[in-house]
Design a protein around this motif. Sequence first.
Motif, mmCIF file in Angstrom:
data_model
loop_
_atom_site.group_PDB
_atom_site.id
_atom_site.type_symbol
_atom_site.label_atom_id
_atom_site.label_comp_id
_atom_site.label_asym_id
_atom_site.label_seq_id
_atom_site.Cartn_x
_atom_site.Cartn_y
_atom_site.Cartn_z
ATOM 1 N N UNK A 143 7.156 -1.830 5.127
ATOM 2 C CA UNK A 143 7.375 -0.913 6.247
ATOM 3 C C UNK A 143 6.524 -1.239 7.469
ATOM 4 N N UNK A 144 5.681 -2.270 7.377
ATOM 5 C CA UNK A 144 4.916 -2.719 8.538
ATOM 6 C C UNK A 144 3.568 -2.058 8.734
ATOM 7 N N UNK A 145 3.295 -1.011 7.954
ATOM 8 C CA UNK A 145 2.026 -0.278 8.058
ATOM 9 C C UNK A 145 0.837 -1.237 7.942
ATOM 10 N N UNK B 16 -11.342 -5.812 4.571
ATOM 11 C CA UNK B 16 -10.274 -5.527 3.600
ATOM 12 C C UNK B 16 -9.151 -4.824 4.356
ATOM 13 N N UNK B 17 -7.983 -5.441 4.377
ATOM 14 C CA UNK B 17 -6.840 -4.886 5.105
ATOM 15 C C UNK B 17 -5.840 -4.300 4.120
ATOM 16 N N UNK B 18 -5.515 -3.032 4.331
ATOM 17 C CA UNK B 18 -4.468 -2.404 3.517
ATOM 18 C C UNK B 18 -3.202 -2.398 4.348
ATOM 19 N N UNK B 19 -2.128 -2.915 3.809
ATOM 20 C CA UNK B 19 -0.902 -2.954 4.596
ATOM 21 C C UNK B 19 0.343 -2.923 3.708
ATOM 22 N N UNK B 20 1.470 -2.787 4.383
ATOM 23 C CA UNK B 20 2.745 -2.860 3.681
ATOM 24 C C UNK B 20 3.661 -3.795 4.457
ATOM 25 N N UNK C 161 0.834 -1.203 0.000
ATOM 26 C CA UNK C 161 0.000 0.000 0.000
ATOM 27 C C UNK C 161 0.872 1.259 0.000
ATOM 28 N N UNK C 162 2.141 1.072 0.404
ATOM 29 C CA UNK C 162 3.084 2.197 0.383
ATOM 30 C C UNK C 162 3.398 2.645 -1.044
ATOM 31 N N UNK C 163 3.044 1.819 -2.033
ATOM 32 C CA UNK C 163 3.331 2.171 -3.425
ATOM 33 C C UNK C 163 2.151 2.848 -4.117
ATOM 34 N N UNK C 164 1.040 3.022 -3.381
ATOM 35 C CA UNK C 164 -0.205 3.407 -4.055
ATOM 36 C C UNK C 164 -0.096 4.710 -4.848
#
Lengths: 233, 133
Positions: A212-214, A205-209, A179-182
């Motif tokens: 980076x752990x987000x 729905x889980x958005x994560x990275x 999700x860090x690339x969005x």
Amino acid sequence: MTSHESLAAMHGVKTISIVQNMLEQNDLAAEANRQRLRQHGILGVNLIAAPGAGKTSLISRLIATLQGQARLGVIEGDIAGTIDTQKVLAAGAADAVQINTGGNCHLEAGMIRRALDDLDLANLDIVLIENVGNLVCPTHWALGEQLKICLSSAAEGHDKPIKYPEIFAVSHAIVINKIDLIELVDFDRAFFYESVRALNPNAPIFELSCRNGEGVLAFGVWILDCLKQVRDQ
Amino acid sequence: MKGYNLEVGRAAPLTDAIFMHELSVMTAVLDAVEQHAQQVGARKVLAINLVVGERTSFVDDALLFCFDMLAEGRLPAGARLNIRRTPMRFHCASCASDYEPSGAHFRCPSCDRPGQITNDGRELLIESMEIET
């Protein structure tokens, strides 16, 4: 009798009604796996995604997040190699087994039965199955899991649910990794959510990275909640 | 580290991984049909009737190919494989009707609101078979 039927009867031709699920054998084996996991109070998770979405990374992150709260065993499914099993063991998995399918594009219940034989089930809380990288075939092969999780990534684009409706429809949760690339990729969040909700009104729905752990903690908390539900039953 | 390599199905050499999906399921279908045929004392299986829904992602050609290959030398060999396909459908609450998606999105073609997927197109069934006793 019609003339067709009488002709058929003369030649001993009969239509036999069967009405059997084509995947019945696999479903029976999966149910046996499910019972076995339930007896041990273990939460079984089947992680399905296209190659490169981040299955192994997510498992590694989950192991770290749940350290001290749940013991994770991992069943790694790959066509070849042991790379992913080595990674999850290095990440701290309590136990791991590698299945090499030698070409089969999905895991089946019988393979999982054998893998469960090799896991220390008495000392595990969660068994995570990393399925072969494929958003199509694994969807239809029950393994005995309680949770089927569909993993996609921002880099794969927002039309994944249109192209692969079935996995999104039948999953208990959908995870969007990277999700860090969005901001850098063409990912229309509104379209993705609208499409998923047409297929699956209730799955979180889980958005994560994983990088980076987000967002990983929220997913970990949900997994623990599912484990608690399994044990409360 | 524990681990093992599995054989690729029980079939003759098949190196094209594209058919693996259908190979596994046709192996199961063959076993089921053969068992049923033996139970009713069939001498020959003339036809096998399958229902395959769009949501299951099995490809007809691949199913037929795998059937022919797997059935060789077995009781169901030579049977005609009939595949009835059922489509994936969505329900529009506003229009109170079902629709098939356009391919670009899941919105209703009449009112453009997103609908809800129905259970149509999930079938993966051996419906019946025609045998000769």
